[in-house]
Design a protein around this motif. Structure first.
Motif, short mmCIF file in Angstrom:
data_model
loop_
_atom_site.label_atom_id
_atom_site.label_comp_id
_atom_site.label_asym_id
_atom_site.label_seq_id
_atom_site.Cartn_x
_atom_site.Cartn_y
_atom_site.Cartn_z
N ARG A 72 0.83 -1.21 0.00
CA ARG A 72 0.00 0.00 0.00
C ARG A 72 0.86 1.26 0.00
O ARG A 72 0.57 2.22 -0.72
N ASN A 73 1.93 1.26 0.79
CA ASN A 73 2.77 2.46 0.83
C ASN A 73 3.48 2.71 -0.50
O ASN A 73 3.66 3.85 -0.92
N SER A 74 3.84 1.62 -1.22
CA SER A 74 4.48 1.79 -2.53
C SER A 74 3.49 2.35 -3.55
O SER A 74 3.85 3.18 -4.39
N ALA A 75 2.23 1.87 -3.50
CA ALA A 75 1.21 2.41 -4.40
C ALA A 75 1.02 3.90 -4.18
O ALA A 75 0.86 4.69 -5.13
N LYS A 76 1.07 4.32 -2.92
CA LYS A 76 0.94 5.75 -2.62
C LYS A 76 2.15 6.53 -3.13
O LYS A 76 2.00 7.62 -3.69
N GLU A 77 3.35 5.96 -2.94
CA GLU A 77 4.56 6.64 -3.41
C GLU A 77 4.58 6.79 -4.92
O GLU A 77 5.14 7.75 -5.46
N LEU A 78 3.96 5.83 -5.63
CA LEU A 78 3.88 5.89 -7.09
C LEU A 78 2.69 6.68 -7.58
O LEU A 78 2.42 6.75 -8.79
N HIS A 79 1.92 7.26 -6.64
CA HIS A 79 0.74 8.08 -6.94
C HIS A 79 -0.30 7.30 -7.74
O HIS A 79 -0.89 7.81 -8.70
N LEU A 80 -0.51 6.07 -7.33
CA LEU A 80 -1.51 5.22 -7.98
C LEU A 80 -2.78 5.22 -7.14
O LEU A 80 -2.75 4.83 -5.97
N PRO A 81 -3.91 5.65 -7.70
CA PRO A 81 -5.15 5.66 -6.92
C PRO A 81 -5.60 4.23 -6.60
O PRO A 81 -5.55 3.34 -7.45
N MET A 82 -6.02 4.02 -5.35
CA MET A 82 -6.44 2.70 -4.89
C MET A 82 -7.95 2.68 -4.67
O MET A 82 -8.52 3.61 -4.10
N ARG A 83 -8.57 1.61 -5.12
CA ARG A 83 -10.02 1.42 -4.95
C ARG A 83 -10.24 0.22 -4.04
O ARG A 83 -9.77 -0.88 -4.31
N GLY A 84 -10.95 0.44 -2.93
CA GLY A 84 -11.20 -0.63 -1.99
C GLY A 84 -12.06 -1.73 -2.58
O GLY A 84 -12.90 -1.49 -3.45
N LEU A 85 -11.83 -2.94 -2.11
CA LEU A 85 -12.57 -4.10 -2.62
C LEU A 85 -13.44 -4.73 -1.55
O LEU A 85 -13.44 -5.93 -1.31
N GLY A 86 -14.19 -3.90 -0.86
CA GLY A 86 -15.18 -4.40 0.09
C GLY A 86 -14.56 -5.25 1.17
O GLY A 86 -13.57 -4.89 1.80
N GLY A 87 -15.08 -6.45 1.36
CA GLY A 87 -14.63 -7.32 2.44
C GLY A 87 -13.50 -8.25 2.06
O GLY A 87 -13.15 -9.13 2.84
N ASP A 88 -12.93 -8.09 0.87
CA ASP A 88 -11.88 -9.01 0.44
C ASP A 88 -10.57 -8.70 1.14
O ASP A 88 -10.13 -7.56 1.21
N ASP A 89 -9.92 -9.73 1.66
CA ASP A 89 -8.62 -9.61 2.29
C ASP A 89 -7.63 -10.49 1.56
O ASP A 89 -8.00 -11.46 0.90
#
Length: 333
Positions: A72-89
């Motif tokens: 997650r921190n790498s996605a933020k550093e690369l400025h990639l928008p993240m979309r939550g996937l509900g209850g999936d883990d």
């Protein structure tokens, strides 16, 4: 399930290289190499360099991860928008982590490129890698892990049958891939002569038995010779207590390694869910293997996964195979 991630295949593999004979003197058996990655050791981890949307990334080569992932921190550093996937883990060592979908314009690794795909962002970084190149990518075709020579190669086997795919011509051992509902690479191996189900997991720094797998070999955590070794960390929040034991033997097909010193850890104990429809007792969320056959095994072997034949061929290339070190390793999902 609360959502899903589209996991598109590559638009096109790189232009095929010239076909090479799988066996000298057998012009009818041709291997067509359709892609190649440069693999290197970043400490105990196997990594490759790539680009996401033109930005450089370092990815673990991880056959134990179902999909290609970023922390997650790498996605933020690369400025990639993240979309939550509900209850999936995402289940992994140390517990489950919330997962997110990330749409990327392009993912380049080696001489291959995927455009307009989606990857998963979840968990935290372990080590220097920003994410992992998962088994769905790595098994687009037959794949050879030649880590002793720093390469991962992709092949179309053409008319080659049986051990003709072992084109390097050295002695080999072979085991069939076990049927699974997903993309896991599972084989049967033997520890002290007893059958154990092992997952081929290049993302795990070392090979690790679960307590259940050790028990199948007649060893418990209280057995004489089992030594407590510290904590193992993964992508989850918990650290897992690890142990080390010297087993008499480890066998992959016809290859037997004597005095195999292996880690033991309850890697998946945190992957429990509450099923209130049947009881209020936590239950295991995934059908876990008895063992992870990790990067230490791959570093000393040439490994060819034949999807066409549903078999795994391995050739020992030299050097130590299992060599637990201190401190305990990081074991990825």
């Amino acid at each position: 399930m609360g959502g899903s991630v589209r996991n598109s295949m590559f638009v096109a593999l790189a232009m095929a290289t010239a076909a090479t004979a799988a066996r000298a003197g057998d012009p009818h058996c041709q291997h067509q190499e359709v892609g190649e990655l440069v693999a290197s050791a970043d400490g105990p981890t196997i990594v490759t360099d790539g680009e996401i949307n033109g930005q450089p990334v370092r990815l673990t080569i991880d056959t134990g991860s179902d999909v290609t992932m970023l922390s997650r921190n790498s996605a933020k550093e690369l400025h990639l928008p993240m979309r939550g996937l509900g209850g999936d883990d995402v289940a992994g060592v140390g517990g489950a982590s919330r997962r997110y979908s990330v749409t990327v314009k392009s993912l380049r690794v080696g001489n291959m490129e995927e455009r307009g795909g989606e990857i998963v962002a979840s968990g935290r970084s372990v080590g220097a890698a920003q994410g992992s190149l998962g088994v769905r990518f790595l098994t687009q075709s037959d794949v050879e892990f030649d880590l002793p020579h720093g390469k991962v190669r992709f092949f179309r086997p053409g008319t080659c049958e049986g051990d003709q795919v072992v084109y390097w011509g050295e002695a080999y051992a072979v085991e069939p891939l076990l049927p699974t509902p997903g993309y896991e690479l599972l084989v049967n191996v033997k520890v002290d002569g007893r059958p154990v189900t092992a997952q081929l997991d290049t993302g795990s720094e070392v090979s690790v038995l679960t307590p259940h797998g050790a028990a199948r070999a007649g060893v418990s955590l209280g057995s004489r010779g089992v030594v407590k070794a510290g904590k193992i960390e993964g992508s989850g929040h918990e650290k897992v207590t690890s142990y080390v034991n010297m087993f008499d033997s480890f066998s992959f097909g016809d290859e037997t390694i004597k005095d195999a010193r292996l880690w033991i850890a309850d890697l998946f104990h945190a992957d429990m869910v509450m099923d209130t429809a049947r009881s209020f007792m936590p239950e295991r969320e995934l059908d876990a293997p008895d063992m992870l056959l990790g990067a230490d095994f791959f570093k000393s072997h040439r490994v060819y996964v034949s999807l066409k034949q549903r078999k795994v061929y391995v050739s020992y290339e030299g050097g130590p195979v299992f060599q637990p070190e201190s401190p305990p390793p990081a074991v990825k999902p």
